[in-house]
Design a protein around this motif. Structure first.
Motif, PDB file in Angstrom:
ATOM      1  N   SER A 146      31.401   4.628  -3.647  1.00 40.31           N
ATOM      2  CA  SER A 146      32.813   4.825  -3.921  1.00 40.31           C
ATOM      3  C   SER A 146      33.553   3.729  -4.807  1.00 40.31           C
ATOM      4  CB  SER A 146      33.726   5.097  -2.663  1.00 40.31           C
ATOM      5  OG  SER A 146      34.215   3.993  -1.998  1.00 40.31           O
ATOM      6  N   PRO A 183      32.698   0.913  -7.719  1.00 34.59           N
ATOM      7  CA  PRO A 183      32.198   0.552  -9.102  1.00 34.59           C
ATOM      8  C   PRO A 183      31.767  -1.058  -8.901  1.00 34.59           C
ATOM      9  CG  PRO A 183      33.683   1.951  -9.823  1.00 34.59           C
ATOM     10  CD  PRO A 183      33.988   1.508  -8.329  1.00 34.59           C
ATOM     11  N   ASP A 207      38.741  13.480  -4.752  1.00 31.55           N
ATOM     12  CA  ASP A 207      38.527  11.968  -5.283  1.00 31.55           C
ATOM     13  C   ASP A 207      37.248  11.379  -4.663  1.00 31.55           C
ATOM     14  OD1 ASP A 207      40.125  12.650  -7.288  1.00 31.55           O
ATOM     15  OD2 ASP A 207      41.936  11.359  -5.881  1.00 31.55           O
ATOM     16  N   TRP A 252      33.836  13.001  -5.346  1.00 36.79           N
ATOM     17  CA  TRP A 252      33.578  12.859  -6.747  1.00 36.79           C
ATOM     18  C   TRP A 252      33.175  11.426  -6.920  1.00 36.79           C
ATOM     19  CZ3 TRP A 252      32.237  12.073 -11.610  1.00 36.79           C
ATOM     20  CH2 TRP A 252      32.955  10.994 -12.347  1.00 36.79           C
ATOM     21  N   GLN A 253      33.688  10.450  -6.349  1.00 39.57           N
ATOM     22  CA  GLN A 253      33.248   8.993  -6.277  1.00 39.57           C
ATOM     23  C   GLN A 253      31.895   8.927  -5.893  1.00 39.57           C
ATOM     24  OE1 GLN A 253      36.489   7.070  -4.378  1.00 39.57           O
ATOM     25  NE2 GLN A 253      38.236   7.559  -5.814  1.00 39.57           N
ATOM     26  N   ARG A 281      29.957  10.306  -9.414  1.00 35.76           N
ATOM     27  CA  ARG A 281      30.169   8.951 -10.146  1.00 35.76           C
ATOM     28  C   ARG A 281      29.399   7.864  -9.856  1.00 35.76           C
ATOM     29  NH1 ARG A 281      35.801   5.841  -9.788  1.00 35.76           N
ATOM     30  NH2 ARG A 281      34.802   5.129  -8.010  1.00 35.76           N
ATOM     31  N   MET A 340      25.856   8.270 -11.097  1.00 37.21           N
ATOM     32  CA  MET A 340      25.905   8.021 -12.537  1.00 37.21           C
ATOM     33  C   MET A 340      25.800   6.736 -12.765  1.00 37.21           C
ATOM     34  SD  MET A 340      28.525  11.251 -13.677  1.00 37.21           S
ATOM     35  CE  MET A 340      28.357  10.706 -15.322  1.00 37.21           C
ATOM     36  N   LEU A 341      26.637   6.033 -11.954  1.00 42.33           N
ATOM     37  CA  LEU A 341      26.835   4.822 -12.497  1.00 42.33           C
ATOM     38  C   LEU A 341      25.422   3.755 -11.934  1.00 42.33           C
ATOM     39  CD1 LEU A 341      28.354   2.057 -13.717  1.00 42.33           C
ATOM     40  CD2 LEU A 341      29.609   2.024 -11.269  1.00 42.33           C
ATOM     41  N   THR A 390      30.971  18.926  -6.766  1.00 44.91           N
ATOM     42  CA  THR A 390      30.293  17.276  -7.073  1.00 44.91           C
ATOM     43  C   THR A 390      28.898  17.127  -7.171  1.00 44.91           C
ATOM     44  OG1 THR A 390      30.609  16.752  -4.619  1.00 44.91           O
ATOM     45  CG2 THR A 390      32.665  16.183  -6.427  1.00 44.91           C
TER      46      THR A 390
END
Length: 267
Positions: free
Chosen positions: A85, A87, A124, A127-128, A132, A135-136, A174
């Motif tokens: 969660s 980055p 959120d 999704w994180q 996300r 993806m990162l 998600t």
């Protein structure tokens, strides 16, 4: 081990490695000879799994879980903490781990609630962690695979994302994002010898499901009766497919979405 299955010299990362399915994936990859990074927000749980699979390899699997053999295999395992969660945590993690040839995106979080009553804060979080984060993580580790001309990306989604699941609208949204990501990556990096696939587990007998059953007695039996094969999946049902997709035997399979659901989802 049969030719084409070995992963000697390969370094594999498994997110959510402290969980039931994650631990089974780590064990199978270690048994194939990979050096496995057991990554999880639960650092103690990851260390426990790494300690177990790093010295043993699974050889008999039953519906209750994994039975460990007495003979060590060539692979190794190490534990690392990872917060998908955050980055900053992901970027620091990637700098620390260095070379990675295989990434199994197994981690995920689900909040079960009817969509009209759902909390956007939960959206959120899902999704994180579920989209996300993968993806990162992929963006940071994929360039090394491209440079070396070999790699495996395996995304663990959900049959609930593929077919829909009441009470899991935001979760399904998600997780279904992984389908488009994996297929797009499959097209972009095929020329570099990298494959990208999605696995969708159906109802699987994990500690998480058993906790839900404890709150809803009889739920697991009801679910099992609705499965054509008349049983829940086990973590090893999923990990076996992961192991195959990571091997050379699956080098011509990419851009695919495969269900492990006992026949609940048929395509």
């Amino acid at each position: 081990m049969t030719a084409g299955w070995q992963l000697d010299g390969r370094r594999a990362l498994v997110t959510g490695g402290a969980g039931g399915i994650g631990a089974a994936i780590c064990a199978d990859l270690v048994a194939q000879g990979a050096a496995v990074i057991v990554a999880d927000l639960d650092a103690a749980g990851a260390a426990k799994v790494a300690g177990e699979v790093g010295v043993h390899a699974p050889w008999v699997v039953d519906r209750g879980g994994v039975a460990w053999s007495e003979e060590p295999e060539h692979g190794t395992a190490e534990a690392k903490e990872l917060d998908l969660s955050d980055p900053v945590s992901i970027e620091s993690f990637c700098r620390d781990v260095g070379v990675v040839d295989i990434v199994v995106h197994n981690a995920g979080v689900s909040v079960v609630e009817e969509f009209v009553a759902s909390d956007p804060a939960h959206w959120d979080l899902m999704w994180q962690v579920n989209l996300r984060g993968p993806m990162l993580l992929t963006k940071l580790l994929l360039p090394g695979m491209i440079e070396r001309g070999w790699g495996r990306l395996v995304f663990i989604a959900s049959d609930g994302a593929r077919a829909g699941s009441g009470g899991e609208g935001a979760y399904a949204a998600t997780k279904s994002g992984l389908f488009g990501l994996a297929k797009s990556l499959a097209r972009e990096v095929a020329k570099s010898g990298i494959t990208s696939n999605v696995i969708c587990p159906g109802p699987t007998d994990t500690p998480m499901l058993r906790r839900v059953d404890a709150q809803n007695p009889g739920l697991v039996d009801k679910i099992a009766r609705g499965i054509p094969l008349r049983r829940l999946g086990t973590p090893s049902d999923v990990s076996g497919l992961v192991a195959y997709l990571c091997s050379e035997r699956a080098s011509y399979i990419t851009g695919q979405t495969l269900s492990v659901s006992g026949g609940v989802t048929m395509q």
